[in-house]
Design a protein around this motif. Structure first.
Motif, short mmCIF file in Angstrom:
data_model
loop_
_atom_site.label_atom_id
_atom_site.label_comp_id
_atom_site.label_asym_id
_atom_site.label_seq_id
_atom_site.Cartn_x
_atom_site.Cartn_y
_atom_site.Cartn_z
N LEU A 17 0.38 -0.85 0.11
CA LEU A 17 0.14 -0.20 0.12
C LEU A 17 0.90 1.17 -0.22
CD1 LEU A 17 -2.82 -1.34 2.80
CD2 LEU A 17 -2.80 -1.12 -0.23
N CYS A 18 2.34 1.18 0.82
CA CYS A 18 2.42 2.27 0.91
C CYS A 18 4.04 3.18 -0.54
CB CYS A 18 3.52 2.52 1.82
SG CYS A 18 2.38 2.30 3.38
N ASP A 19 3.90 4.17 0.03
CA ASP A 19 5.13 4.85 -1.05
C ASP A 19 5.87 4.84 -1.00
OD1 ASP A 19 3.20 4.35 -3.69
OD2 ASP A 19 1.84 6.38 -2.59
N ARG A 20 5.85 5.29 0.31
CA ARG A 20 7.34 5.58 1.21
C ARG A 20 6.87 4.76 2.58
NH1 ARG A 20 7.17 11.60 3.46
NH2 ARG A 20 9.71 11.11 5.05
N ALA A 21 8.14 4.63 3.52
CA ALA A 21 8.08 4.24 4.76
C ALA A 21 9.13 4.80 5.52
CB ALA A 21 8.16 2.94 4.55
N VAL A 22 8.57 4.64 7.05
CA VAL A 22 9.56 5.21 7.93
C VAL A 22 9.63 5.02 8.71
CG1 VAL A 22 10.27 6.82 9.75
CG2 VAL A 22 8.84 7.61 7.05
N LEU A 23 10.99 3.84 9.17
CA LEU A 23 11.56 2.84 10.10
C LEU A 23 11.57 3.58 11.51
CD1 LEU A 23 11.97 -0.05 11.15
CD2 LEU A 23 14.07 -0.05 9.85
N LEU A 24 11.10 3.27 12.86
CA LEU A 24 11.66 3.71 14.04
C LEU A 24 11.32 2.50 14.80
CD1 LEU A 24 8.17 5.90 14.92
CD2 LEU A 24 10.47 7.12 13.84
N ASN A 25 13.06 3.13 15.44
CA ASN A 25 13.22 2.19 16.59
C ASN A 25 13.86 2.79 17.82
OD1 ASN A 25 14.90 -0.49 17.14
ND2 ASN A 25 16.48 -0.07 15.77
N ARG A 26 12.92 2.13 18.76
CA ARG A 26 13.40 2.60 19.68
C ARG A 26 13.14 4.59 20.19
NH1 ARG A 26 14.75 -1.44 22.64
NH2 ARG A 26 15.93 -3.46 21.52
N GLY A 33 12.06 5.63 3.32
CA GLY A 33 12.38 5.19 1.97
C GLY A 33 11.83 4.98 1.41
N ASN A 34 12.21 3.42 0.29
CA ASN A 34 11.36 2.80 -0.41
C ASN A 34 10.91 1.59 1.07
OD1 ASN A 34 11.51 -0.30 -1.65
ND2 ASN A 34 11.64 1.35 -3.37
N PRO A 35 9.21 1.66 0.27
CA PRO A 35 9.05 0.52 1.81
C PRO A 35 9.84 -1.01 1.61
CG PRO A 35 6.81 1.65 0.25
CD PRO A 35 8.21 2.45 -0.66
N ASN A 36 10.19 -1.59 0.56
CA ASN A 36 10.52 -2.61 0.71
C ASN A 36 11.94 -2.53 0.87
OD1 ASN A 36 8.37 -4.26 -0.94
ND2 ASN A 36 9.79 -3.09 -3.12
#
Length: 198
Positions: A17-26, A33-36
């Protein structure tokens, strides 16, 4: 024409579903950037946490033991991506305190969700094995693998010929298949499309 923010641990939804993803860690932005790519990095974070949480003496070991394992593309290094079409090599260190004459080594490759995508054993392959005594290194080579994008985990087992497990090493190692922008899923295939005249 609207922006939708999806907050989820459902990796499939992120990829679909996403064009952009933000990964949060703690509480810290680890990737934007890229969802994959974000999904691949998230899986690495989970794997690092899993390894940190496993005590060295957690598994009760009898005489036979799977000591360690690594997975890598033939011609590459451990940690490199395993691209579709590569030959995948799984190198396993085993040990036995005395001598085991009838033994079997098994591998099982699973997705991050625990779905088995490939498994085989030396018995299934009809491989004659010499007695296992002391330390031994063995290798499985899987030719022309076609796994889809993502992180895969390798479970390794040492068994006797009756199928009894002497020692299981779940998620003994892992490997990553690079992002493929044209498709998602556990299998890799190059898509083609044509419009046909009526």
């Amino acid at each position: 024409g609207r922006t939708i923010i999806l907050v989820t641990h459902s990796l499939g939804q992120v990829q679909e579903l996403c064009d952009r993803a933000v990964l949060l860690n703690r509480g810290t932005v680890e990737f934007d950037g890229n969802p994959n790519e974000a999904v691949a990095r998230f899986r690495n974070v989970l794997e690092d946490r899993r390894l940190a949480d496993v005590p060295a003496d957690k598994i009760e070991v009898r005489e036979g033991k799977v000591v360690s394992a690594v997975a890598f593309a033939v011609g590459g290094q451990v940690g490199d991506h395993v691209a579709p079409g590569s030959d995948l090599r799984i190198r396993i260190d085993l040990s036995h305190e005395s001598v085991m004459t009838d033994w079997v080594c098994a591998i099982e490759i699973g997705s991050p969700l625990g779905q088995i995508v490939y498994a085989t054993t030396t018995k299934r392959m009809g491989v004659p094995l010499t007695p296992l005594s002391g330390r031994r290194t063995v290798e499985f080579t899987l030719r022309d693998v076609r796994f889809g994008t993502g992180k895969y985990f390798v479970n390794v087992s040492l068994m006797d010929t009756l199928g009894r497990h002497l020692h299981d090493f779940p998620q003994a190692c892992s490997f990553d298949v690079p992002d493929y922008p044209f498709a998602v899923g556990l299998a890799h295939a190059k898509p083609e499309f044509a419009e046909l005249d009526n």
